[in-house]
Scaffold this active site. Structure first.
Site, PDB file in Angstrom:
ATOM      1  N   ARG A  90       8.999  17.972  18.291  1.00 49.73           N
ATOM      2  CA  ARG A  90       9.475  19.183  17.634  1.00 49.73           C
ATOM      3  C   ARG A  90      10.584  19.843  18.446  1.00 49.73           C
ATOM      4  NH1 ARG A  90       5.946  24.638  16.015  1.00 49.73           N
ATOM      5  NH2 ARG A  90       7.733  25.838  15.271  1.00 49.73           N
ATOM      6  N   HIS A 194       9.217  25.641   1.362  1.00 56.10           N
ATOM      7  CA  HIS A 194      10.168  26.241   2.300  1.00 56.10           C
ATOM      8  C   HIS A 194      11.540  26.492   1.667  1.00 56.10           C
ATOM      9  CE1 HIS A 194       7.776  25.003   6.160  1.00 56.10           C
ATOM     10  NE2 HIS A 194       7.063  25.697   5.288  1.00 56.10           N
ATOM     11  N   TYR A 244      12.317  31.136   5.080  1.00 57.77           N
ATOM     12  CA  TYR A 244      13.073  29.924   5.377  1.00 57.77           C
ATOM     13  C   TYR A 244      14.464  29.952   4.744  1.00 57.77           C
ATOM     14  CZ  TYR A 244       8.943  27.782   7.400  1.00 57.77           C
ATOM     15  OH  TYR A 244       7.871  27.514   8.203  1.00 57.77           O
TER      16      TYR A 244
END
Length: 421
Positions: A90, A194, A244
């Protein structure tokens, strides 16, 4: 009833366990299996999970295993919340895209594609194991990117529904602002995972009074602050975008911000170390306050609600989920995966009719859906050209030079997770 959680060693699993314990009348679990390859984390999380059940008087049995086949055997539902490559991967997703002037984020843009490429093959392998163990089992996917992963599962013929906590988060925030019970707030939530907007906020039911104009008029500043968008944007749109959407509506500003501070992954990694130390304390028998900063707020309530509806009659009849479009948004193919209100029962999720989507939103939804189709093709079949085409199609990239450079970086940083690289 038996449930398995793949990725059960996650530090936010205690949030899920707390929900299972509190809402046991809605979802009467008899056996819960936490599955994770990280045995050390699994021992800590599993120990705390049992203590949470004991404290709240839950009679269910909690076991742990690193063996996926053993964990999902005879499970009625399997929740997927895994992260291939962990926080280290990540961290890469959130950093190398910045080298090309593009947003670094784990679910959208180049970082989101990298996560999809790592994740889809692993999830499909797990899903096949679930199908062999129990072809009637439901798969609830909380693994990001949820839209792409859910589409992969559905196209492979699995009984799957995608879940995100964005909608329930808005529901809880709006209920608090309106001083009503969360169950009285119904969202006209439309879009993709998102990439969604609250087009209406209705009280009492899906056909109730729309109080969104009142919310924006009386609480627009607070909502805008949460979204980190200017109040004027909400006033001009007249809707509430998912947080988002800031990556799209303020992309360059976000890129500048991300270049001046540690990545979110670095923050979470530090937090996880603190949480795991807490979980090892045998006197701890509740989720610690620090967990609220980890992410996934209200995930447990949403997961319980969805599982209860899919497995019985205990959940809410209408929930926001990720499922096949099937004509709901007429400008998308039927097999596109959308995130909208749906009627959920033992047969699965059936999207409810939604208002005609303004071209301002429909255009972006169509664009990102096209990207997701290309991303899934790249995840399933591999190859540099497929990765490049997906990146070129993404509205946050869309330039040949950027897509070319990002393709090389993506492959270089993820080679160990890509069988074809």
């Amino acid at each position: 009833m038996k449930l398995a959680v793949v990725g059960g060693g996650s530090t936010y699993t205690p949030e899920l366990i707390d929900g299972f314990a509190r809402l046991r009348d809605t979802l009467p679990i008899e056996e819960l299996v936490l599955v994770d390859p990280a045995a050390d984390r699994l021992d800590l999380v599993g120990g705390l999970a049992r203590r949470i059940f004991d404290r709240q008087g839950h009679p269910g049995r909690i076991t742990t295993t690193s063996d996926v086949d053993a964990g999902v055997a005879d499970a009625d539902a399997v929740l997927l919340q895994l992260r291939v490559g962990g926080q280290a991967a990540r961290n890469q997703d959130e950093t190398w895209p910045l080298e090309c002037g593009c947003v670094g984020q784990e679910t959208t843009g180049a970082g989101g594609l990298a996560k999809a490429l790592r994740t889809v093959p692993v999830v499909l392998d797990i899903a096949e194991r679930v199908r062999r163990a129990n072809p009637d089992a439901w798969i609830i996917d909380f693994t990001n990117p949820v839209g792409i992963v859910t589409r992969a599962l559905l196209q492979a013929g699995h009984k799957a529904v995608g879940l995100c906590n964005v909608a329930i988060g808005f529901q809880r925030k709006f209920a608090k602002l309106l001083e009503v019970a969360p169950a009285d707030v119904h969202l006209n939530h439309v879009g993709l995972n998102h990439l969604s907007w609250e087009l209406g906020v209705r009280l009492g039911g899906p056909e109730g009074e729309d109080v969104l104009p009142k919310l924006l008029a009386e609480h627009g500043d607070a909502i805008a602050d949460d979204l980190r968008l200017p109040r004027a944007v909400l006033d001009r749109l007249g809707v509430v975008p998912s947080y988002y959407l800031r990556y799209f509506y303020a992309h360059d500003e976000v890129v500048r911000e991300l270049g001046t501070k540690p990545s979110r992954a670095a923050e979470v990694a530090k937090m996880e170390a603190e949480l795991l130390a807490m979980y090892g304390d045998p006197s701890l028998d509740e989720k610690p306050a620090l967990l609220a900063k980890r992410g996934g707020a209200f995930y447990s309530e949403a997961a319980v609600d969805l599982a209860a509806s899919l497995l019985g009659d205990g959940g809410s009849p209408v929930q926001v989920v990720n499922t096949y479009n099937n004509g709901t948004l007429p400008f998308l193919a039927d097999d596109a995966v959308i995130e909208v209100q749906a009627r959920v029962d033992r047969t699965g999720a059936t999207p409810l009719a939604v208002p005609e989507l303004d071209p301002l939103y429909a255009g972006l939804v169509a664009n990102v859906t096209a990207y997701e189709e290309l991303a899934l093709e790249a995840a399933l079949r591999g190859g540099r050209d497929r990765v490049f085409k997906a990146l070129l199609a993404h509205p946050l990239i869309g330039q040949f030079e950027y897509a070319d450079g990002l393709t090389d970086r993506l492959i270089a940083h993820n080679r160990e997770h890509l069988a074809w690289a």
